[in-house]
Design a protein around this motif. Structure first.
Motif, PDB file in Angstrom:
ATOM      1  N   ARG A  18       0.844  -1.189   0.000  1.00  0.00           N
ATOM      2  CA  ARG A  18       0.000   0.000   0.000  1.00  0.00           C
ATOM      3  C   ARG A  18       0.883   1.243   0.000  1.00  0.00           C
ATOM      4  O   ARG A  18       1.673   1.460   0.922  1.00  0.00           O
ATOM      5  CB  ARG A  18      -0.942   0.047   1.202  1.00  0.00           C
ATOM      6  CG  ARG A  18      -1.959   1.187   1.075  1.00  0.00           C
ATOM      7  CD  ARG A  18      -2.974   1.205   2.193  1.00  0.00           C
ATOM      8  NE  ARG A  18      -2.468   1.805   3.409  1.00  0.00           N
ATOM      9  CZ  ARG A  18      -3.227   2.295   4.386  1.00  0.00           C
ATOM     10  NH1 ARG A  18      -4.559   2.256   4.261  1.00  0.00           N
ATOM     11  NH2 ARG A  18      -2.690   2.810   5.474  1.00  0.00           N
ATOM     12  N   TRP A  35      -2.663   8.411  -9.476  1.00  0.00           N
ATOM     13  CA  TRP A  35      -1.373   7.708  -9.406  1.00  0.00           C
ATOM     14  C   TRP A  35      -0.923   7.385 -10.830  1.00  0.00           C
ATOM     15  O   TRP A  35      -1.730   6.956 -11.658  1.00  0.00           O
ATOM     16  CB  TRP A  35      -1.492   6.415  -8.617  1.00  0.00           C
ATOM     17  CG  TRP A  35      -1.624   6.592  -7.142  1.00  0.00           C
ATOM     18  CD1 TRP A  35      -2.783   6.662  -6.427  1.00  0.00           C
ATOM     19  CD2 TRP A  35      -0.562   6.719  -6.190  1.00  0.00           C
ATOM     20  NE1 TRP A  35      -2.509   6.825  -5.082  1.00  0.00           N
ATOM     21  CE2 TRP A  35      -1.151   6.859  -4.914  1.00  0.00           C
ATOM     22  CE3 TRP A  35       0.830   6.719  -6.280  1.00  0.00           C
ATOM     23  CZ2 TRP A  35      -0.400   7.004  -3.752  1.00  0.00           C
ATOM     24  CZ3 TRP A  35       1.585   6.865  -5.128  1.00  0.00           C
ATOM     25  CH2 TRP A  35       0.975   7.009  -3.880  1.00  0.00           C
ATOM     26  N   THR A  57     -13.734   6.275  -8.643  1.00  0.00           N
ATOM     27  CA  THR A  57     -12.409   5.867  -9.095  1.00  0.00           C
ATOM     28  C   THR A  57     -12.434   5.470 -10.563  1.00  0.00           C
ATOM     29  O   THR A  57     -13.439   4.999 -11.085  1.00  0.00           O
ATOM     30  CB  THR A  57     -11.880   4.692  -8.263  1.00  0.00           C
ATOM     31  OG1 THR A  57     -12.845   3.642  -8.273  1.00  0.00           O
ATOM     32  CG2 THR A  57     -11.596   5.124  -6.835  1.00  0.00           C
ATOM     33  N   TYR A  59      -9.871   3.617 -13.581  1.00  0.00           N
ATOM     34  CA  TYR A  59      -8.669   2.843 -13.871  1.00  0.00           C
ATOM     35  C   TYR A  59      -8.652   2.484 -15.351  1.00  0.00           C
ATOM     36  O   TYR A  59      -9.692   2.198 -15.925  1.00  0.00           O
ATOM     37  CB  TYR A  59      -8.644   1.535 -13.071  1.00  0.00           C
ATOM     38  CG  TYR A  59      -8.826   1.678 -11.575  1.00  0.00           C
ATOM     39  CD1 TYR A  59     -10.081   1.560 -10.999  1.00  0.00           C
ATOM     40  CD2 TYR A  59      -7.733   1.925 -10.749  1.00  0.00           C
ATOM     41  CE1 TYR A  59     -10.250   1.684  -9.636  1.00  0.00           C
ATOM     42  CE2 TYR A  59      -7.894   2.051  -9.382  1.00  0.00           C
ATOM     43  CZ  TYR A  59      -9.160   1.927  -8.834  1.00  0.00           C
ATOM     44  OH  TYR A  59      -9.331   2.062  -7.479  1.00  0.00           O
ATOM     45  N   ILE A  69      -7.466   2.531  -5.547  1.00  0.00           N
ATOM     46  CA  ILE A  69      -7.166   3.862  -5.020  1.00  0.00           C
ATOM     47  C   ILE A  69      -8.245   4.245  -4.022  1.00  0.00           C
ATOM     48  O   ILE A  69      -9.443   4.023  -4.253  1.00  0.00           O
ATOM     49  CB  ILE A  69      -7.108   4.897  -6.153  1.00  0.00           C
ATOM     50  CG1 ILE A  69      -5.940   4.589  -7.085  1.00  0.00           C
ATOM     51  CG2 ILE A  69      -6.944   6.304  -5.589  1.00  0.00           C
ATOM     52  CD1 ILE A  69      -5.862   5.513  -8.285  1.00  0.00           C
ATOM     53  N   SER A  70      -7.814   4.844  -2.939  1.00  0.00           N
ATOM     54  CA  SER A  70      -8.743   5.370  -1.942  1.00  0.00           C
ATOM     55  C   SER A  70      -8.151   6.657  -1.378  1.00  0.00           C
ATOM     56  O   SER A  70      -6.972   6.961  -1.619  1.00  0.00           O
ATOM     57  CB  SER A  70      -8.994   4.351  -0.830  1.00  0.00           C
ATOM     58  OG  SER A  70      -7.782   4.026  -0.173  1.00  0.00           O
ATOM     59  N   ARG A  71      -8.971   7.388  -0.659  1.00  0.00           N
ATOM     60  CA  ARG A  71      -8.469   8.623  -0.065  1.00  0.00           C
ATOM     61  C   ARG A  71      -9.128   8.874   1.277  1.00  0.00           C
ATOM     62  O   ARG A  71     -10.258   8.429   1.515  1.00  0.00           O
ATOM     63  CB  ARG A  71      -8.707   9.813  -1.005  1.00  0.00           C
ATOM     64  CG  ARG A  71     -10.153  10.182  -1.220  1.00  0.00           C
ATOM     65  CD  ARG A  71     -10.301  11.200  -2.350  1.00  0.00           C
ATOM     66  NE  ARG A  71      -9.702  12.482  -2.015  1.00  0.00           N
ATOM     67  CZ  ARG A  71      -9.448  13.435  -2.929  1.00  0.00           C
ATOM     68  NH1 ARG A  71      -9.726  13.221  -4.210  1.00  0.00           N
ATOM     69  NH2 ARG A  71      -8.904  14.580  -2.545  1.00  0.00           N
ATOM     70  N   VAL A  78      -3.938  10.092  -0.009  1.00  0.00           N
ATOM     71  CA  VAL A  78      -4.488   9.179  -1.002  1.00  0.00           C
ATOM     72  C   VAL A  78      -3.635   7.920  -0.978  1.00  0.00           C
ATOM     73  O   VAL A  78      -2.424   7.976  -0.760  1.00  0.00           O
ATOM     74  CB  VAL A  78      -4.511   9.826  -2.403  1.00  0.00           C
ATOM     75  CG1 VAL A  78      -3.120  10.186  -2.886  1.00  0.00           C
ATOM     76  CG2 VAL A  78      -5.221   8.929  -3.401  1.00  0.00           C
ATOM     77  N   TYR A  79      -4.276   6.793  -1.187  1.00  0.00           N
ATOM     78  CA  TYR A  79      -3.609   5.501  -1.093  1.00  0.00           C
ATOM     79  C   TYR A  79      -3.702   4.758  -2.427  1.00  0.00           C
ATOM     80  O   TYR A  79      -4.631   4.942  -3.194  1.00  0.00           O
ATOM     81  CB  TYR A  79      -4.248   4.638  -0.011  1.00  0.00           C
ATOM     82  CG  TYR A  79      -4.278   5.268   1.356  1.00  0.00           C
ATOM     83  CD1 TYR A  79      -5.423   5.907   1.819  1.00  0.00           C
ATOM     84  CD2 TYR A  79      -3.160   5.234   2.181  1.00  0.00           C
ATOM     85  CE1 TYR A  79      -5.466   6.489   3.076  1.00  0.00           C
ATOM     86  CE2 TYR A  79      -3.186   5.814   3.438  1.00  0.00           C
ATOM     87  CZ  TYR A  79      -4.334   6.444   3.881  1.00  0.00           C
ATOM     88  OH  TYR A  79      -4.361   7.032   5.123  1.00  0.00           O
ATOM     89  N   LEU A  80      -2.721   3.887  -2.637  1.00  0.00           N
ATOM     90  CA  LEU A  80      -2.766   2.960  -3.758  1.00  0.00           C
ATOM     91  C   LEU A  80      -2.443   1.574  -3.216  1.00  0.00           C
ATOM     92  O   LEU A  80      -1.322   1.328  -2.778  1.00  0.00           O
ATOM     93  CB  LEU A  80      -1.755   3.339  -4.849  1.00  0.00           C
ATOM     94  CG  LEU A  80      -1.680   2.364  -6.019  1.00  0.00           C
ATOM     95  CD1 LEU A  80      -3.001   2.371  -6.792  1.00  0.00           C
ATOM     96  CD2 LEU A  80      -0.522   2.717  -6.949  1.00  0.00           C
ATOM     97  N   CYS A  95       2.267  10.246  -7.247  1.00  0.00           N
ATOM     98  CA  CYS A  95       0.922  10.759  -7.055  1.00  0.00           C
ATOM     99  C   CYS A  95       0.851  12.164  -7.668  1.00  0.00           C
ATOM    100  O   CYS A  95       1.864  12.850  -7.764  1.00  0.00           O
ATOM    101  CB  CYS A  95       0.521  10.789  -5.586  1.00  0.00           C
ATOM    102  SG  CYS A  95       1.620  11.715  -4.502  1.00  0.00           S
TER     103      CYS A  95
END
Length: 125
Positions: A18, A35, A57, A59, A69-71, A78-80, A95
């Motif tokens: 992550r 990302w 999201t 992709y 992806i989330s935030r 923000v996460y991947l 990012c």
């Protein structure tokens, strides 16, 4: 806004990872976040994007299924999430933030005004 990505490293094929990207400033919730990744000798590649309030999201087909992806707007982050890592996922992951909410499509790097330095993910077989 300044972006700082982290969470990369050396992992084995099949592992999960992550990545995080923390943004400075108080308007994080107003940015579309994305990302991208760039492997050695290759062009920068769109991994995915997440919108502001609705957190929809997007992709490319090549990233659907293993990348999420989330935030967290409260944490300016923000996460991947990457599952089932493969050697071909080896790249620097960046990012990016779009504060204008207009311009080229989400997948185009020119849409984004702000970029982090990137974090290197290396996947061994």
């Amino acid at each position: 806004v300044q972006l700082q990505a982290s969470g990369g490293g050396l992992v084995q094929a099949g592992d999960s990872l992550r990545l995080s990207c923390v943004a400075s400033g108080r308007r994080f919730g107003g940015y579309v976040m994305a990302w991208f990744r760039q492997a050695p000798g290759k062009e920068r590649e769109f991994v995915g994007a997440i919108t502001r309030t609705e957190q929809n999201t997007y992709y490319p087909d090549s990233m659907k299924g293993r990348f999420t992806i989330s935030r967290d707007n409260g944490k300016n982050t923000v996460y991947l999430q990457i599952n089932g890592l493969k050697p071909e996922d080896t790249a620097v992951y960046y990012c990016a933030a779009d504060g204008l909410y207009s311009g080229p499509r989400f997948s185009h790097p020119d849409r984004y005004q702000y970029w982090g330095r990137g974090t290197l993910v290396t996947v061994s077989s």
